[in-house]
Motif scaffolding. Structure first.
Motif, PDB file in Angstrom:
ATOM      1  N   MET A 201     -15.873   4.288  -2.711  1.00  0.00           N
ATOM      2  CA  MET A 201     -14.629   5.053  -2.651  1.00  0.00           C
ATOM      3  C   MET A 201     -13.482   4.115  -2.299  1.00  0.00           C
ATOM      4  SD  MET A 201     -14.873   8.710  -0.814  1.00  0.00           S
ATOM      5  CE  MET A 201     -16.482   9.421  -0.760  1.00  0.00           C
ATOM      6  N   GLY A 202     -12.328   4.399  -2.862  1.00  0.00           N
ATOM      7  CA  GLY A 202     -11.162   3.593  -2.566  1.00  0.00           C
ATOM      8  C   GLY A 202     -10.616   3.872  -1.178  1.00  0.00           C
ATOM      9  N   GLY A 203      -9.862   2.919  -0.691  1.00  0.00           N
ATOM     10  CA  GLY A 203      -9.286   3.048   0.638  1.00  0.00           C
ATOM     11  C   GLY A 203      -8.415   4.279   0.807  1.00  0.00           C
ATOM     12  N   PHE A 204      -7.663   4.624  -0.235  1.00  0.00           N
ATOM     13  CA  PHE A 204      -6.783   5.785  -0.107  1.00  0.00           C
ATOM     14  C   PHE A 204      -7.562   7.101  -0.127  1.00  0.00           C
ATOM     15  CE2 PHE A 204      -3.480   2.688  -0.968  1.00  0.00           C
ATOM     16  CZ  PHE A 204      -2.518   3.092  -0.052  1.00  0.00           C
ATOM     17  N   VAL A 205      -8.725   7.134  -0.739  1.00  0.00           N
ATOM     18  CA  VAL A 205      -9.575   8.330  -0.678  1.00  0.00           C
ATOM     19  C   VAL A 205     -10.068   8.527   0.759  1.00  0.00           C
ATOM     20  CG1 VAL A 205     -11.724   9.400  -1.471  1.00  0.00           C
ATOM     21  CG2 VAL A 205     -10.248   8.214  -3.105  1.00  0.00           C
ATOM     22  N   TYR A 206     -10.529   7.435   1.374  1.00  0.00           N
ATOM     23  CA  TYR A 206     -10.947   7.512   2.780  1.00  0.00           C
ATOM     24  C   TYR A 206      -9.773   7.912   3.670  1.00  0.00           C
ATOM     25  CZ  TYR A 206     -15.484   5.336   1.847  1.00  0.00           C
ATOM     26  OH  TYR A 206     -16.756   5.059   1.409  1.00  0.00           O
ATOM     27  N   LEU A 207      -8.613   7.374   3.370  1.00  0.00           N
ATOM     28  CA  LEU A 207      -7.436   7.712   4.165  1.00  0.00           C
ATOM     29  C   LEU A 207      -7.110   9.195   4.057  1.00  0.00           C
ATOM     30  CD1 LEU A 207      -5.213   6.671   6.012  1.00  0.00           C
ATOM     31  CD2 LEU A 207      -3.893   6.087   3.962  1.00  0.00           C
ATOM     32  N   MET A 208      -7.180   9.755   2.854  1.00  0.00           N
ATOM     33  CA  MET A 208      -6.911  11.189   2.677  1.00  0.00           C
ATOM     34  C   MET A 208      -7.952  12.032   3.427  1.00  0.00           C
ATOM     35  SD  MET A 208      -4.103  11.524   1.150  1.00  0.00           S
ATOM     36  CE  MET A 208      -3.455   9.960   1.704  1.00  0.00           C
ATOM     37  N   LEU A 209      -9.220  11.606   3.381  1.00  0.00           N
ATOM     38  CA  LEU A 209     -10.254  12.317   4.149  1.00  0.00           C
ATOM     39  C   LEU A 209      -9.960  12.235   5.641  1.00  0.00           C
ATOM     40  CD1 LEU A 209     -13.453  11.216   2.180  1.00  0.00           C
ATOM     41  CD2 LEU A 209     -12.503  13.537   2.313  1.00  0.00           C
ATOM     42  N   GLY A 210      -9.477  11.087   6.075  1.00  0.00           N
ATOM     43  CA  GLY A 210      -9.099  10.928   7.476  1.00  0.00           C
ATOM     44  C   GLY A 210      -7.961  11.846   7.873  1.00  0.00           C
ATOM     45  N   ILE A 211      -7.003  12.003   6.985  1.00  0.00           N
ATOM     46  CA  ILE A 211      -5.866  12.887   7.261  1.00  0.00           C
ATOM     47  C   ILE A 211      -6.324  14.340   7.331  1.00  0.00           C
ATOM     48  CG2 ILE A 211      -3.715  13.800   6.291  1.00  0.00           C
ATOM     49  CD1 ILE A 211      -3.263  10.902   5.173  1.00  0.00           C
ATOM     50  N   VAL A 212      -7.134  14.754   6.368  1.00  0.00           N
ATOM     51  CA  VAL A 212      -7.608  16.149   6.336  1.00  0.00           C
ATOM     52  C   VAL A 212      -8.405  16.472   7.599  1.00  0.00           C
ATOM     53  CG1 VAL A 212      -9.164  17.751   5.156  1.00  0.00           C
ATOM     54  CG2 VAL A 212      -7.551  16.381   3.831  1.00  0.00           C
ATOM     55  N   THR A 213      -9.315  15.587   7.989  1.00  0.00           N
ATOM     56  CA  THR A 213     -10.140  15.864   9.168  1.00  0.00           C
ATOM     57  C   THR A 213      -9.313  15.803  10.457  1.00  0.00           C
ATOM     58  OG1 THR A 213     -10.887  13.544   9.164  1.00  0.00           O
ATOM     59  CG2 THR A 213     -12.322  15.175   8.115  1.00  0.00           C
TER      60      THR A 213
END
Length: 108
Positions: A1-13
């Motif tokens: 997964m790309g860094g921005f996908v992980y970042l978006m998951l981090g924001i949602v959680t």
């Protein structure tokens, strides 16, 4: 997964954890309190994964800025908190700052 996908998951959680923080009533309610711990734990985990490919300043600015904007929106929709012109202007400034940081990232 790309860094921005992980970042978006981090924001949602993070937003889920913050919304649950209000619902926990000072950690006096079990399930919302568990959601806070899980939400923040996952949020930092995903933020950490995103920082493998995203610069720290950019990643943290996006995580905190977008998370703050979404949290304000959740507060208005779920908790019926009031929204003033100053609140809206503040969110616009946060979003503009995040965009400006990302434009600078693309140029680098």
């Amino acid at each position: 997964m790309g860094g921005f996908v992980y970042l978006m998951l981090g924001i949602v959680t993070e937003v889920v954890g913050t919304a649950a923080l209000k619902a926990s009533h000072g950690f006096s309610q079990l399930w919302p309190s568990l959601m806070v711990v899980l939400g923040y734990g996952l949020s930092f985990y995903f933020l950490g994964l995103s920082l493998k490919t995203i610069p720290l300043g950019i990643g943290y600015a996006v995580w905190s800025g977008v998370g703050t904007a979404f949290t304000v929106i959740i507060g208005v929709i779920v908790w019926h908190e009031t929204m003033s012109v100053a609140n809206i202007l503040g969110i616009v400034c946060i979003i503009a700052g995040v965009i400006l940081l990302n434009v600078n990232l693309v140029k680098a």
